[in-house]
Design an enzyme around this catalytic site. Structure first.
Site, PDB file in Angstrom:
ATOM      1  N   ASN A  13      49.239  33.870  47.723  1.00 39.28           N
ATOM      2  CA  ASN A  13      49.849  32.826  46.902  1.00 39.28           C
ATOM      3  C   ASN A  13      49.442  32.948  45.438  1.00 39.28           C
ATOM      4  O   ASN A  13      50.179  33.502  44.636  1.00 39.28           O
ATOM      5  CB  ASN A  13      49.492  31.442  47.449  1.00 39.28           C
ATOM      6  CG  ASN A  13      50.451  30.366  46.973  1.00 39.28           C
ATOM      7  OD1 ASN A  13      51.021  30.451  45.897  1.00 39.28           O
ATOM      8  ND2 ASN A  13      50.640  29.337  47.775  1.00 39.28           N
ATOM      9  N   ASP A  14      48.259  32.465  45.097  1.00 37.37           N
ATOM     10  CA  ASP A  14      47.846  32.460  43.687  1.00 37.37           C
ATOM     11  C   ASP A  14      47.828  33.855  43.073  1.00 37.37           C
ATOM     12  O   ASP A  14      48.109  34.016  41.880  1.00 37.37           O
ATOM     13  CB  ASP A  14      46.455  31.833  43.550  1.00 37.37           C
ATOM     14  CG  ASP A  14      46.451  30.367  43.963  1.00 37.37           C
ATOM     15  OD1 ASP A  14      47.472  29.687  43.737  1.00 37.37           O
ATOM     16  OD2 ASP A  14      45.438  29.895  44.508  1.00 37.37           O
ATOM     17  N   VAL A  15      47.522  34.866  43.880  1.00 37.61           N
ATOM     18  CA  VAL A  15      47.391  36.232  43.343  1.00 37.61           C
ATOM     19  C   VAL A  15      48.734  36.858  42.999  1.00 37.61           C
ATOM     20  O   VAL A  15      48.793  37.961  42.453  1.00 37.61           O
ATOM     21  CB  VAL A  15      46.626  37.140  44.326  1.00 37.61           C
ATOM     22  CG1 VAL A  15      45.215  36.624  44.542  1.00 37.61           C
ATOM     23  CG2 VAL A  15      47.364  37.276  45.653  1.00 37.61           C
TER      24      VAL A  15
END
Length: 464
Positions: free
Chosen positions: A393-395
């Site tokens: 997700n965040d990456v």
């Protein structure tokens, strides 16, 4: 065994520990690194036993407890799934810290056995060493317990904060320093126990405000703490192997923490001081339901990948939770039979600990030459036909490059959005650990696959 001979063997074990760290720096040489580490530890333990000289009845008790502890460790290692490796590491760190505390207590209560002087008249240097070792060990123990509870889901992974928290941490840290000073002057039992009690409390307060997004840094940071605790006790016991091992673990853990912070665009000191830099994320998630989202199914995903010439897999913690690594390997094998070129892109902070994704892929027997780090593969996304994001997700969030107000701004991310097509496997549109909406969900070239990662991957394999 003579002192000179013991020193030589301890030096050999130290060299083996260095070779172990060198081997563990790459998945291809990790087995060799593990072997060197095991051999070095075997030599160190054997030499320590042979150096005792007088094999009293206490020696038998040490052997018994060694066998009990070793058996429990072996059982846990065999039974633990790779998905639970982060909490296992946190749990083991806590035991290292607790061991340092117990050794310090033994040395303080019975210094004659360790040639440190007598009760109330312990050597000044030894007193400083055991105090610092006990304090760091206690912080490591309580901090690792909180990290374990957060990783295991027993305790909320969200930051737990309250007013004046950092000032309390500062006060506790200064109190430990002051108490160590007075302990050296008075050698009072109550001050020694006070240092340990305050250190336990400080470890707890340092970790509770750290959220799930920073958990990879916490794991490596606690690893560093456990090493310094061991090194401090090594000086107290005048044990060369313990000093070398502790220094290696402490320094390598500190360097890794710094690298992880750099990879996440986090301030190293902010993270280790507990929760600095936490920002409100609710505003960034407003209105996400109004954005258009394209969703598909396993048949759509199979068609897109089967028609592609190259596919890049981006694994994340969602893959670990669903234990989808073996299903992913089967899907990739099908794609290869259809002459599709497949590679894996690993972000340095994907998962809950450094190297988490590499370990899971290795468990599924994914060839090492197909796995690439962010710097090696990021330029390939613009030339790839499909990016298959499974639980990350965040990456992969493009706002890290475009929104200066975002808490992850400046964090290096995988350029997934540059692919011709993006297949994003996720249970819902919920944000990741950083608590912000992922702009990639709403891109024109993104197809969301809302499902459990393992089930979706298996369904895609069937359609292939």
């Amino acid at each position: 065994m003579s002192a000179n001979l013991s020193a030589i063997f301890y030096l050999v074990s130290g060299v083996l520990f260095i070779l172990a760290l060198r081997g563990l720096s790459s998945p291809e040489t990790s087995r060799r690194g593990n072997f060197f580490g095991i051999l070095g530890m075997t030599i160190a333990i054997t030499v320590t036993f042979l150096s005792i000289g007088n094999f009293s009845s206490g020696f038998i008790y040490v052997l018994i407890f060694l066998l009990i502890g070793g058996s429990i460790g072996a059982f846990v290692a065999f039974k633990i799934p790779m998905t639970a490796m982060p909490e296992l590491v946190a749990g083991f760190h806590s035991l290292v810290g607790l061991a340092a505390v117990f050794v310090a207590i033994s040395a303080f209560l019975n210094p004659e056995v360790f040639n440190l002087g007598t009760v109330g008249n312990i050597k000044l240097a030894s007193l400083i060493e055991m105090s610092i070792g006990a304090a760091i060990g206690a912080i490591t123990f309580s901090g690792s317990i909180i990290a374990f509870l957060k990783l295991r889901g027993i305790m909320s992974g969200s930051p737990i904060t309250f007013k004046g928290q950092h000032y309390i941490n500062l006060l506790l840290g200064l109190s430990i320093i002051v108490l160590i000073f007075y302990l050296c002057k008075t050698q009072s039992d109550s001050i020694f126990w006070g240092i340990i009690a305050i250190s336990f409390l400080l470890g707890l307060l340092l970790i509770i405000p750290i959220g799930g997004a920073d958990m990879p840094v916490v794991i490596s940071m606690l690893n560093s703490y456990s090493g310094w605790a061991a090194a401090g006790i090594g000086f107290t016991l005048e044990n060369t192997a313990l000093i070398i091992t502790g220094a290696l673990v402490g320094s390598s853990g500190a360097i890794l923490s710094y690298i992880m912070c750099k990879g996440m665009n986090r301030s190293f000191f902010n993270v280790i001081l507990g929760g600095f830099g936490i920002t409100e994320q609710s505003s960034s998630n407003k209105g996400k339901e109004q954005k258009p989202v394209k969703s598909g199914n396993a048949e759509d995903a199979a068609f897109l990948m089967n028609s592609a010439s190259s596919v890049i897999i981006v694994p994340g913690y969602g893959m670990a939770v669903a234990q989808a690594q073996h299903a992913l390997r089967e899907m990739v094998d099908k794609l290869k039979k259809n002459d599709v070129r497949v590679s894996y892109a690993i972000h340095p902070v994907a998962g809950r600990m450094p190297g988490h994704m590499n370990v899971l892929l290795a468990e599924a027997n994914v060839p090492y030459d197909e796995v690439f780090e962010l710097e090696e593969i990021n330029n390939d996304f613009s030339n790839a036909d499909v990016a298959f994001v499974i639980g990350a997700n965040d990456v992969t969030n493009p706002v890290a490059k475009t929104d200066p107000e975002s808490p992850i701004y400046g964090m290096p991310v995988l350029d997934v959005e540059k692919c011709k097509s993006v297949l994003f496997v996720k249970r819902s549109l919920s944000p990741g650990y950083a608590g912000i909406d992922n702009d990639l969900f709403y891109r024109e070239n993104t197809l969301m696959l809302f499902a459990d990662a393992k089930k979706m991957t298996e369904d895609i394999t069937k359609n292939l």
